[in-house]
Scaffold this motif. Structure first.
Motif, PDB file in Angstrom:
ATOM      1  N   ALA A 190      23.539 -60.885  68.546  1.00 53.00           N
ATOM      2  CA  ALA A 190      22.877 -61.516  67.405  1.00 53.00           C
ATOM      3  C   ALA A 190      22.209 -62.822  67.833  1.00 53.00           C
ATOM      4  O   ALA A 190      21.099 -63.145  67.398  1.00 53.00           O
ATOM      5  N   LEU A 191      22.878 -63.584  68.692  1.00 49.03           N
ATOM      6  CA  LEU A 191      22.310 -64.833  69.191  1.00 49.03           C
ATOM      7  C   LEU A 191      21.100 -64.597  70.087  1.00 49.03           C
ATOM      8  O   LEU A 191      20.248 -65.475  70.232  1.00 49.03           O
ATOM      9  N   ALA A 192      21.013 -63.422  70.692  1.00 47.05           N
ATOM     10  CA  ALA A 192      19.884 -63.104  71.570  1.00 47.05           C
ATOM     11  C   ALA A 192      18.595 -62.893  70.787  1.00 47.05           C
ATOM     12  O   ALA A 192      17.507 -62.963  71.351  1.00 47.05           O
ATOM     13  N   ALA A 193      18.725 -62.619  69.486  1.00 47.26           N
ATOM     14  CA  ALA A 193      17.540 -62.432  68.653  1.00 47.26           C
ATOM     15  C   ALA A 193      16.902 -63.776  68.328  1.00 47.26           C
ATOM     16  O   ALA A 193      17.525 -64.837  68.447  1.00 47.26           O
ATOM     17  N   ASP A 194      15.662 -63.726  67.901  1.00 51.05           N
ATOM     18  CA  ASP A 194      14.965 -64.951  67.498  1.00 51.05           C
ATOM     19  C   ASP A 194      15.410 -65.407  66.114  1.00 51.05           C
ATOM     20  O   ASP A 194      15.483 -66.609  65.838  1.00 51.05           O
ATOM     21  N   LEU A 195      15.696 -64.456  65.232  1.00 51.06           N
ATOM     22  CA  LEU A 195      16.072 -64.743  63.851  1.00 51.06           C
ATOM     23  C   LEU A 195      17.248 -63.852  63.469  1.00 51.06           C
ATOM     24  O   LEU A 195      17.398 -62.752  63.998  1.00 51.06           O
ATOM     25  N   ARG A 196      18.062 -64.336  62.533  1.00 54.14           N
ATOM     26  CA  ARG A 196      19.232 -63.572  62.093  1.00 54.14           C
ATOM     27  C   ARG A 196      19.274 -63.541  60.566  1.00 54.14           C
ATOM     28  O   ARG A 196      19.152 -64.583  59.915  1.00 54.14           O
ATOM     29  N   VAL A 197      19.460 -62.331  60.038  1.00 52.78           N
ATOM     30  CA  VAL A 197      19.694 -62.117  58.612  1.00 52.78           C
ATOM     31  C   VAL A 197      21.080 -61.498  58.501  1.00 52.78           C
ATOM     32  O   VAL A 197      21.403 -60.564  59.240  1.00 52.78           O
ATOM     33  N   ALA A 198      21.919 -62.010  57.614  1.00 50.96           N
ATOM     34  CA  ALA A 198      23.295 -61.521  57.526  1.00 50.96           C
ATOM     35  C   ALA A 198      23.648 -61.069  56.120  1.00 50.96           C
ATOM     36  O   ALA A 198      23.186 -61.635  55.125  1.00 50.96           O
ATOM     37  N   ALA A 199      24.479 -60.054  56.056  1.00 45.33           N
ATOM     38  CA  ALA A 199      25.049 -59.628  54.786  1.00 45.33           C
ATOM     39  C   ALA A 199      26.180 -60.580  54.421  1.00 45.33           C
ATOM     40  O   ALA A 199      26.783 -61.224  55.296  1.00 45.33           O
ATOM     41  N   LEU A 200      26.484 -60.648  53.151  1.00 47.06           N
ATOM     42  CA  LEU A 200      27.561 -61.532  52.704  1.00 47.06           C
ATOM     43  C   LEU A 200      28.913 -61.134  53.267  1.00 47.06           C
ATOM     44  O   LEU A 200      29.839 -61.947  53.309  1.00 47.06           O
TER      45      LEU A 200
END
Length: 257
Positions: free
Chosen positions: A127-137
Motif C-alpha cells: 500500500a505504501l508503494a502506491a502513490d495514493l491510498r484509498v481505504a475502507a472503514l
C-alpha cells in the motif's frame, strides 16, 4: 509474467491489479513480488492509472508465514534457504524482493492502492508503494516484522516516515500495533475513506479525477513530486524548469509555434 495469484484487467487507460489468493488473505511470496515488478515495468504507455487491490476479505495479510517454516511454500525459496547462502545471497534476494514494491514508484502511471480489511507487513508496504491510498472503514494497517525479530525491508520505511513522521513511524513499526482506517486518515497515511460497500465507487471517483488531468502534465507531475521528497532546493527547481520546458514546447508546438 503471469502468476496464479495475480489478476490483471485493463479498461482503457486504467489497469487493475488484483492480489488473488483470498483463501490465504492474499499472502505474498517471492514469485508474486517478481510478477508485480514485471507488471510495473511493462505497463503500456497508454495506461495512465493503476489500481492495486486485494480479492476477498483483505488487501493482503503480508508474507506467507509458511516461508519461515522448514517445509516452506512449494515452488518458493524459503527464508532458511535464502539465509543459507550467506550475507551476499541475502542482500541479492532482498534486493530482488524490493523490486516488486519500488517499481511502482518508478512506473509512469499514477498508482492507487484500494485497501480493505487487513494490510499487514508486506501488505502494508505494498500500500505504501502506491502513490495514493484509498481505504475502507474496515481497513487495518500493521507492521508486524519486528515481532518476528526483523524489520520492514520491502521499501516501506522511507514512505512511512515521509507520510507520518519519524516518531510515529518508529512507534507503529516497533509496537506492531494495528492502525485503524480513521487513524490512518488523520495521520496522513491514506487520502480518503469510504464504507466498504462504497470503496470501489470512491476509488473510481479518484481515478476519474486523475484522468481528467491532461496526460502529459500528469505523467510529468509524478516523478517531479516524488523527487521533491529528498532533492535539495536547487536540484528540484531545475527539475521543475525541465519539466515545464518540455510541456510548454509540446503545447506551443501544437499551436504551430
Amino acid at each position: 509474467m503471469t502468476h496464479p495469484h495475480l489478476r490483471v484487467e485493463t479498461a482503457g487507460p486504467v489497469r487493475t491489479v488484483t492480489l488473488d489468493h483470498p483463501e490465504k488473505r492474499n499472502a505474498q511470496t517471492p514469485s508474486l513480488w517478481s510478477a508485480l515488478a514485471e507488471e510495473a515495468r511493462s505497463l503500456p504507455e497508454d495506461v495512465r492509472v493503476v489500481v492495486i487491490r486485494g480479492a476477498g476479505d483483505a488487501f493482503s495479510a503480508g508474507i506467507d508465514t509458511a516461508m519461515f517454516t522448514p517445509q516452506g511454500v512449494p515452488g518458493e525459496e524459503s527464508v532458511a534457504q535464502l539465509a543459507a547462502g550467506g550475507p551476499e545471497a541475502i542482500q541479492r534476494g532482498i534486493a530482488a524482493y524490493q523490486d516488486g514494491f519500488t517499481a511502482w514508484g518508478e512506473c509512469p502511471a499514477v498508482v492507487v492502492a484500494e485497501v480493505h480489511g487487513y494490510a499487514i507487513g508486506a501488505g502494508f508496504q505494498l500500500a505504501l508503494a502506491a502513490d495514493l491510498r484509498v481505504a475502507a472503514l474496515d481497513a487495518w494497517f500493521a507492521m508486524r516484522e519486528t515481532s518476528l525479530g526483523l524489520v520492514p525491508d520491502l521499501g516501506g520505511t522511507g514512505a512511512l516516515v515521509h507520510l507520518v513522521g519519524y516518531a510515529r513511524a518508529l512507534e507503529i513499526c516497533a509496537t506492531g500495533r494495528k492502525v485503524s482506517a480513521p487513524e490512518a486518515l488523520s495521520i496522513g497515511l491514506v487520502g480518503s475513506l469510504a464504507p466498504a460497500a462504497d470503496l470501489t465507487e470512491t476509488t473510481g471517483s479518484l481515478v476519474e479525477a486523475l484522468l481528467a488531468a491532461p496526460a502529459p502534465a500528469l505523467r510529468a507531475l509524478k516523478p517531479l513530486l516524488r523527487s521533491a521528497v529528498d532533492a535539495d532546493r536547487g536540484t528540484q527547481l531545475g527539475r521543475e524548469r525541465d519539466a515545464q520546458t518540455a510541456l510548454l514546447q509540446a503545447m506551443l508546438g501544437g499551436f504551430g509555434a
